[in-house]
Structures are given as structure tokens and as C-alpha cells.
Design an enzyme around this catalytic site. Structure first.
Site, PDB file in Angstrom:
ATOM      1  CG  ASP A 189      -1.212  18.208 -21.620  1.00 60.26           C
ATOM      2  OD1 ASP A 189      -0.690  17.346 -21.858  1.00 60.26           O
ATOM      3  OD2 ASP A 189      -2.296  18.291 -21.540  1.00 60.26           O
ATOM      4  CE1 TYR A 218      -4.240   2.060   0.322  1.00 56.85           C
ATOM      5  CE2 TYR A 218      -2.717   3.400   1.540  1.00 56.85           C
ATOM      6  CZ  TYR A 218      -3.794   3.225   0.848  1.00 56.85           C
ATOM      7  OH  TYR A 218      -4.710   4.190   0.811  1.00 56.85           O
ATOM      8  CE  LYS A 229      -3.958  10.285 -24.097  1.00 59.24           C
ATOM      9  NZ  LYS A 229      -4.052  11.780 -23.511  1.00 59.24           N
ATOM     10  CG  PHE A 280     -16.205  14.688 -26.614  1.00 62.40           C
ATOM     11  CD1 PHE A 280     -15.961  15.682 -25.756  1.00 62.40           C
ATOM     12  CD2 PHE A 280     -15.479  13.656 -26.533  1.00 62.40           C
ATOM     13  CE1 PHE A 280     -14.692  15.851 -25.051  1.00 62.40           C
ATOM     14  CE2 PHE A 280     -14.186  13.697 -25.549  1.00 62.40           C
ATOM     15  CZ  PHE A 280     -13.884  14.640 -24.790  1.00 62.40           C
ATOM     16  NE  ARG A 338     -10.348  15.730 -29.311  1.00 61.39           N
ATOM     17  CZ  ARG A 338     -11.047  15.321 -28.279  1.00 61.39           C
ATOM     18  NH1 ARG A 338     -12.245  15.489 -28.138  1.00 61.39           N
ATOM     19  NH2 ARG A 338     -10.354  14.557 -27.376  1.00 61.39           N
ATOM     20  CG  PHE A 372      -6.812  18.313 -23.838  1.00 63.24           C
ATOM     21  CD1 PHE A 372      -6.900  17.789 -25.144  1.00 63.24           C
ATOM     22  CD2 PHE A 372      -6.989  17.719 -22.834  1.00 63.24           C
ATOM     23  CE1 PHE A 372      -7.150  16.546 -25.392  1.00 63.24           C
ATOM     24  CE2 PHE A 372      -7.314  16.158 -22.879  1.00 63.24           C
ATOM     25  CZ  PHE A 372      -7.451  15.783 -24.383  1.00 63.24           C
ATOM     26  CB  THR A 373     -11.741  17.847 -23.496  1.00 63.55           C
ATOM     27  OG1 THR A 373     -10.695  16.806 -23.571  1.00 63.55           O
ATOM     28  CG2 THR A 373     -12.134  17.863 -25.338  1.00 63.55           C
TER      29      THR A 373
HETATM   30  C1  LIG Z   1      -5.201  12.491 -22.818  1.00 64.15           C
HETATM   31  C2  LIG Z   1      -4.676  13.947 -22.667  1.00 64.15           C
HETATM   32  C3  LIG Z   1      -5.041  14.495 -21.282  1.00 64.15           C
HETATM   33  C4  LIG Z   1      -5.741  13.746 -20.389  1.00 64.15           C
HETATM   34  O1  LIG Z   1      -5.129  12.520 -19.931  1.00 64.15           O
HETATM   35  P1  LIG Z   1      -6.092  11.179 -19.415  1.00 64.15           P
HETATM   36  O2  LIG Z   1      -5.021  10.105 -19.269  1.00 64.15           O
HETATM   37  O3  LIG Z   1      -6.634  10.712 -20.651  1.00 64.15           O
HETATM   38  O4  LIG Z   1      -6.650  11.551 -18.135  1.00 64.15           O
HETATM   39  C5  LIG Z   1      -4.698  15.779 -21.185  1.00 64.15           C
HETATM   40  N1  LIG Z   1      -4.001  16.324 -22.115  1.00 64.15           N
HETATM   41  C6  LIG Z   1      -3.810  15.898 -23.333  1.00 64.15           C
HETATM   42  C7  LIG Z   1      -3.203  16.780 -24.419  1.00 64.15           C
HETATM   43  C8  LIG Z   1      -3.953  14.596 -23.655  1.00 64.15           C
HETATM   44  O5  LIG Z   1      -3.882  14.209 -24.864  1.00 64.15           O
END
Ligand SMILES: *Cc1c(COP(=O)(O)O)cnc(C)c1O
Length: 464
Positions: A222, A79, A265, A456, A389, A131-132
Site C-alpha cells: 500500500d 475518452y 496523499k 466511522f 481512529r 486499513f479500513t
Molecule cells: C487513504 C488510504 C487508502 C484509500 O485510498 P482512497 O484514495 O481514500 O480511496 C488506502 N490505504 C491507505 C493507507 C490510505 O491512507
């Protein structure tokens, strides 16, 4: 054919071979039409089993290496104080260069913590395009996002090597207008997902950092696709062609105070993320909050094995051969579509090809959801799953309740890392061309169900 008649080229190929395969379904056209209707014409609501080539996202869809899978067996599921956390922390410090790490279940967990810790109601947070999830967390913390990307990023046809750059004049104008004390930080997305995976130059991030510093504003990356960004710097920016992607990444991050990261990613894992900061106080506050929202500060919602896979994924992700093949595959698909005259966002970005739906369907108004429609048509044609998008992703203005009408109305074909072959890319290109041939018949959609946040993902549509 003798050598003089052959085209002068030496092909590259992926620096790996396949050890395990996963069969995928090939439905009939009838079955696909039924499936997309049942899914409310939203590709997010299709079942994975109904999809042939899944280009919905590159998020968490990468194939892990045998070395990563071996690491999964070394999960220390304690943990507290899992050894995998310390391996992850070491990999991030080595390759991204930040002082403190807060693990989170994925990128949005890191965005949530950073927003909560740094934003006060009434603050403004500039960024190179929204970004969303990033914007929603900033707004939920009482802040207002302000787009300070260069104008060219909103134009799908202008070819610029660093189309994700921050417009320093826009950033400075915001500082003058609202005052630096109301700007806790600027977000620099590298690459810029919503602009088509466009990179930011080293010169630009340095200039942003210099300007921010003189006003006491922090810079948060980011860093979700910062490795891909580093590759573009190596290929395109003067002075970087002989540096490794790993060296460039480290230098890039040195111009920031920290980052939010989705490990799903660049870092080649199926789940995971982190917040990294240099500032001791922000670290302390985030460490305090992470136990409420994610998990203890040495796992943050991840299993030990997941942290190990990510630590190893980071090491693999910064290898030049890996990243050249990864982006090379995206360029292969993009160049094919360009050759065939298909309207796509130029130049080709790092992780995806973006079809320009306004060009595809000039006869559709934006509130007939051209990109949403095109994604549904593509699926019906071939079982290729893409995503919208455009206006659906952009959502509504929280004050006026109107749709945002983004300039870019795009369909994203996102390429997972180390998953599909060149033949798959050919099938995708041929299907896009087939839909393009029939585009005059496309009639658009209307939204029949709209969720309140990030619509979306769950919105449903019917044909016009
Ligand atoms: C995917 C993404 C996020 C969010 O990350 P999650 O792991 O999906 O929560 C933030 N910024 C960018 C540019 C992304 O592509």
C-alpha cells in the site's frame, strides 16, 4: 545578543511561497457547539465551512503547485489514450518502478480491483495492521485479513525507528497454519496509517519479500505514503543517509510485485489513484475489470487534467526538500505536544499526530468512545477538526457481530501537505492542551445510528 548566547540552530522552512489564499471561517464557541451537536458528534458530518483548521485527513487536501495547476490546463480529455495517461504512466514507472499501471478514481478503486482479481473465498491476506477500505475489499472478495505487524506497533509509547515492520514469525506462522496456497499476497503498508504513520525499514520489506518468494506469495505495497516512508529510511536506517528519497523509494518498491496507491496523499492531488503490477496476468485481469468499475484503462475514473496533475505531483513529491518540510511540520507539532506532556503516539509518524485517548480519558470505558469524544471536544474548543481512529473505525467482527476493541484508541490530527503554517500548528497545540486541562469532565458518547460498512464515516452519537 551575541552569537555565543544564541541557540546553535539553523531553521529550515518550506521550499515554496504562497501565491493564492483561501479565507477560512472562525465561528464562536456557541456556534461550534451547535454545529457538532447537529453533526451527531461525528467530525465527518461537520460542514467544511464550520471548520477553522481542518486536520480531518491528509487525503486529497493538499495544495497543488503552480506547475500542477498549469498541467490542469493541458488536460487531454479524450475518452481513450489521453496523453496525460501516458505522462502518468511514465512518472509512475520512473519513480515507483513498476511495469503496468491501471488508473483508478482513488486508492480504494485499486484495492477493489486487486482484491477481486487475486482473492478466492477462504483465502487469507496478511498485512502490517489493517486499513479500513483495504480490509473491507479483502473481506467482500471472500478473504480474511490477518494482522502480522510487530507487537510493539500496538503500544503507543514504545519508541522504535521502524514501528510499522512486519513480524516475520507471525507471517511464517500463518503460512504454516493455512498453507501458502491460501495466501495470494501480503499487504505491506508503508507507512502504517493505523499505527500512527509508522515506517517500515528497507531490511524488513526485503526480508518479507524473500520469505514470500520462497512460498510463491506475492507482496503488494500500500504505497499511499511510501515517499514519506522513504524519508524515514533516509533519516533512520544505516546505509541510506546519503541516498535521495527518490532512490530509496525505487529500491523499496523493487521488493514488491506491485502496489495500490491513493494519489490523494503523497502524490499531492485532490483525487486519483492507481494499481501497479509487474505480473502480466494480474494486469490483464485488472484491465478487464477496470472498465466495469472505474472507466477505460487509460483514465480509470479520472479526468485527463487530474492525471496530469498527479503525474506532476509525483515528480514534486519525491524531492528531498519537499518531504523534509512536510514531515518537519508534523514533527514540529508533535514535539510541542510532547514537551507539554500531552500523551501522543511515539515516535511521531509521517502524516499525523495521534492523541492517545485512553491516556487522556482513563476514566472512560472504550465503548464510551473516548477518541470520538475527544475529537468532538477539540472541535468545540477551537474549530480544529480531527478524526477518530479507535473502536468506531475498527468496526465489528463480521462473524460475532461484536465491536473490535483495538488496543489503540486514537484521535488523529492529520496535516495536509503545503496548506497550513507554523502559526496554525501553534493554535492546534494550544487547543489540544486546553482540552487536556479539562479532560476529567469528559463524559463520553453513545452511538445512536450505526451504518453497516465503514461506520466511522456516518455514525451518529449523543452525549452520555
Ligand atoms: C487513504 C488510504 C487508502 C484509500 O485510498 P482512497 O484514495 O481514500 O480511496 C488506502 N490505504 C491507505 C493507507 C490510505 O491512507
Amino acid at each position: 545578543m551575541d552569537a555565543s548566547q544564541r541557540p546553535a540552530r539553523r531553521s529550515w522552512a518550506e521550499p515554496w511561497k504562497v501565491k493564492m489564499v483561501e479565507p477560512i471561517a472562525m465561528l464562536t464557541r456557541d456556534q461550534r457547539e451547535r454545529a457538532i451537536r447537529t453533526a451527531g458528534y461525528n467530525t465527518f458530518l461537520l460542514k467544511s465551512e464550520e471548520v477553522y483548521i481542518d486536520l480531518l485527513t491528509d487525503s486529497g487536501t493538499s495544495a497543488m503547485s503552480d506547475w500542477q495547476w498549469a498541467g490542469m490546463m493541458l488536460g487531454d480529455e479524450a475518452y481513450a489514450g489521453s496523453k496525460n495517461f501516458y505522462n502518468l504512466e511514465a512518472a509512475i514507472r520512473k519513480h515507483y518502478g513498476y511495469k503496468h499501471i491501471v488508473p483508478t478514481h482513488q486508492g480504494r478503486g485499486a484495492e477493489h480491483l486487486l482484491s477481486k482479481v487475486t482473492i478466492k473465498p477462504g483465502d487469507f491476506i496478511p498485512g502490517n495492521m489493517y486499513f479500513t477500505t483495504t480490509r473491507v475489499h479483502q473481506e467482500l472478495a471472500g478473504g480474511t485479513f490477518v494482522d502480522v505487524i510487530i507487537d510493539e506497533a500496538h503500544d503507543p509509547e514504545i519508541e522504535l525507528p521502524f514501528k510499522g515492520n512486519v513480524d516475520l514469525d507471525k507471517f511464517e506462522a500463518l503460512i504454516r497454519k493455512v498453507g501458502a496456497e491460501k495466501i495470494p499476497y501480503i499487504t505491506v503498508h508503508a507507512t502504517v496509517n493505523m499505527a500512527g504513520g509508522q515506517p517500515v525499514s528497507m531490511a524488513n520489506v526485503k526480508a518479507v519479500s524473500d520469505l514470500a518468494k520462497t512460498h510463491g506469495i506475492k507482496v503488494f505495497l500500500d504505497a499511499t505514503r511510501a515517499v514519506e516512508n522513504a524519508y524515514f529510511i533516509q533519516q533512520r536506517e544505516v546505509g541510506y543517509s546519503t541516498k535521495s528519497v527518490a532512490e530509496i523509494l525505487l529500491e523499496f518498491c523493487s521488493h514488491s510485485d506491485g502496489c495500490t496507491m491513493s494519489g490523494k496523499k503523497d502524490a499531492l492531488v485532490n483525487i486519483g489513484g492507481w494499481l501497479a503490477v509487474n505480473d502480466d496476468r494480474i494486469f490483464e485481469d485488472a484491465t478487464n475489470l477496470v472498465v466495469i468499475y472505474e472507466g477505460l484503462q487509460t483514465y480509470g475514473g479520472m479526468a485527463g487534467r487530474d492525471m496530469e496533475a498527479m503525474a506532476r505531483g509525483i515528480v514534486e513529491s519525491v524531492q528531498d526538500d519537499h518531504i523534509r518540510a512536510r514531515i518537519g511540520q508534523v514533527e514540529y507539532l508533535g514535539n510541542k505536544l510532547i514537551e507539554w506532556g500531552i500523551p501522543i503516539v511515539r515516535p511521531v509518524g509521517g502524516h499525523a499526530i495521534y492523541l492517545d485517548a485512553k491516556k487522556f480519558c482513563p476514566h472512560l470505558p472504550q465503548d464510551a468512545f473516548p477518541a470520538q469524544t475527544l475529537a468532538a471536544e477539540l472541535y468545540a474548543d477551537s474549530g480544529v477538526r480531527a478524526m477518530e481512529r479507535g473502536i468506531v473505525s475498527a468496526g465489528r467482527n463480521k462473524d460475532t457481530g461484536d465491536h473490535y476493541y483495538p488496543k489503540l484508541e486514537l484521535v488523529r490530527l492529520t496535516i495536509p501537505r503545503r496548506v497550513y503554517t507554523q502559526a496554525h500548528m501553534d493554535v492546534v497545540a494550544e487547543s489540544v492542551a486546553a482540552v487536556n486541562d479539562e479532560r476529567a469532565k469528559i463524559r463520553g458518547l453513545r452511538m445512536v445510528y450505526e451504518p453497516k460498512y465503514l461506520r466511522f464515516f456516518q455514525a451518529r452519537f449523543e452525549p452520555n
